[in-house]
Design a protein around this motif. Structure first.
Motif, PDB file in Angstrom:
ATOM      1  N   LYS A  68       0.839  -1.189   0.000  1.00  0.00           N
ATOM      2  CA  LYS A  68       0.000   0.000   0.000  1.00  0.00           C
ATOM      3  C   LYS A  68       0.883   1.251   0.000  1.00  0.00           C
ATOM      4  O   LYS A  68       1.884   1.310   0.707  1.00  0.00           O
ATOM      5  N   ARG A  69       0.493   2.227  -0.791  1.00  0.00           N
ATOM      6  CA  ARG A  69       1.214   3.502  -0.825  1.00  0.00           C
ATOM      7  C   ARG A  69       1.030   4.226   0.505  1.00  0.00           C
ATOM      8  O   ARG A  69      -0.064   4.240   1.070  1.00  0.00           O
ATOM      9  N   LYS A  70       2.094   4.862   0.998  1.00  0.00           N
ATOM     10  CA  LYS A  70       2.031   5.638   2.235  1.00  0.00           C
ATOM     11  C   LYS A  70       1.841   7.114   1.894  1.00  0.00           C
ATOM     12  O   LYS A  70       2.784   7.910   1.903  1.00  0.00           O
ATOM     13  N   LYS A  71       0.596   7.489   1.603  1.00  0.00           N
ATOM     14  CA  LYS A  71       0.254   8.852   1.191  1.00  0.00           C
ATOM     15  C   LYS A  71       0.598   9.900   2.242  1.00  0.00           C
ATOM     16  O   LYS A  71       0.892  11.049   1.911  1.00  0.00           O
ATOM     17  N   LYS A  72       0.577   9.497   3.508  1.00  0.00           N
ATOM     18  CA  LYS A  72       0.833  10.455   4.595  1.00  0.00           C
ATOM     19  C   LYS A  72       2.214  11.090   4.482  1.00  0.00           C
ATOM     20  O   LYS A  72       2.422  12.202   4.951  1.00  0.00           O
ATOM     21  N   LEU A  73       3.145  10.387   3.849  1.00  0.00           N
ATOM     22  CA  LEU A  73       4.496  10.932   3.678  1.00  0.00           C
ATOM     23  C   LEU A  73       4.494  12.182   2.809  1.00  0.00           C
ATOM     24  O   LEU A  73       5.384  13.014   2.903  1.00  0.00           O
ATOM     25  N   SER A  74       3.499  12.325   1.961  1.00  0.00           N
ATOM     26  CA  SER A  74       3.374  13.518   1.122  1.00  0.00           C
ATOM     27  C   SER A  74       2.331  14.481   1.664  1.00  0.00           C
ATOM     28  O   SER A  74       2.519  15.704   1.614  1.00  0.00           O
TER      29      SER A  74
END
Length: 118
Positions: A32-38
């Motif tokens: 899963k992509r870790k969108k929170k990093l962006s």
């Protein structure tokens, strides 16, 4: 490994449908992509931050294929672009349906990052 297709909000890889953004690692593992990093920097996951680029990149990767969403809304920040360029990783940004075809046809040591909505 084959990406079979995408619709708004999902992507199907090797017969399994994911209803979230995904990363396909060099090994073929799907995560899963870790969108929170962006999101913590830009308030949106439509701009990939340097932190997220660091998380996505793996030593030995020569190509990052970035599926920018069904309508092409995702892009890299300047810092993420510079980070990947410094590591000699070519980045291809295409709307997700096109990026899937590119990913399936590429023989490079690649990572795929696919945004499945807008």
């Amino acid at each position: 490994m084959e990406i079979e297709g995408t619709t708004f909000g999902s992507i199907t890889i090797d017969g399994k449908t994911y209803e979230h953004d995904v990363i396909i690692r060099l090994s073929g593992e799907v995560t899963k992509r870790k969108k929170k990093l962006s999101k913590k920097y830009y308030g949106t996951s439509h701009i990939v931050s340097k932190d997220e680029a660091k998380f996505v990149f793996e030593d030995g990767c020569k190509q990052l294929i970035l599926g920018t969403g069904q309508f092409g809304n995702v892009h890299l920040s300047q810092e993420a672009e510079a980070y990947l360029a410094k590591r000699s990783c070519t980045v291809l940004l295409q709307p997700t349906p096109e990026a899937i075809q590119t990913f399936n046809g590429s023989r490079a040591r690649k990572i795929g990052l696919f945004h499945v909505t807008c």
